[in-house]
Design a protein around this motif. Sequence first.
Motif, PDB file in Angstrom:
ATOM      1  N   ILE A 222       1.161 -26.084  35.445  1.00  0.00           N
ATOM      2  CA  ILE A 222       0.185 -27.098  34.058  1.00  0.00           C
ATOM      3  C   ILE A 222      -0.580 -27.848  34.584  1.00  0.00           C
TER       4      ILE A 222
ATOM      5  N   GLY B  78       4.318 -29.707  35.579  1.00  0.00           N
ATOM      6  CA  GLY B  78       3.394 -30.086  35.086  1.00  0.00           C
ATOM      7  C   GLY B  78       3.107 -31.872  35.888  1.00  0.00           C
TER       8      GLY B  78
ATOM      9  N   ILE C 239       3.309 -28.215  27.466  1.00  0.00           N
ATOM     10  CA  ILE C 239       4.562 -27.810  28.442  1.00  0.00           C
ATOM     11  C   ILE C 239       5.539 -27.178  27.744  1.00  0.00           C
TER      12      ILE C 239
END
Length: 150
Positions: A79, A117, A126
């Motif tokens: 991410i 992340g 997240i």
Amino acid sequence: MGMGSMGTPGGSRRRGARRAIRHRPVAEINVTPMVDVMLVLLIIFMVSAPMMTVGVPLDLPESAANPLSSQTQPLTLSIRKDGSVYLQDQPVEFDKLVETLLGVAKNGYEERIFVRGDKDVDYGSIMRVMGAMNRAGFKKIGLVSTEELR
């Protein structure tokens, strides 16, 4: 007349035999060049291996947790700061995340998934991704971080 002193065949044989011993090839393997080459290759692989990590470039947060040992390569979900989601190194839309995971997961819902992340991404992004995976039935989800420097 002495035959040995006048260069008879017996004298020349002795001289030829001595010469053959000096120029006989050595039947031993010289391992020094091979060890040198192997050490250079080892150094090359040690330097290049960290550069060959697969994934989306992220600035991961640090953690004091111990690293996990694994026999199989887990799926990696990344991410980025802007909230975009990547499965391995391919972008995935959030709405199609579960479908894509099911298509890629070899072990079905038992597949291990590592979530990477960026440290500047908001916590909600997240948790939204992890919640979607958990609702779909994936239970082996882990967070990835870099080792904390002491």
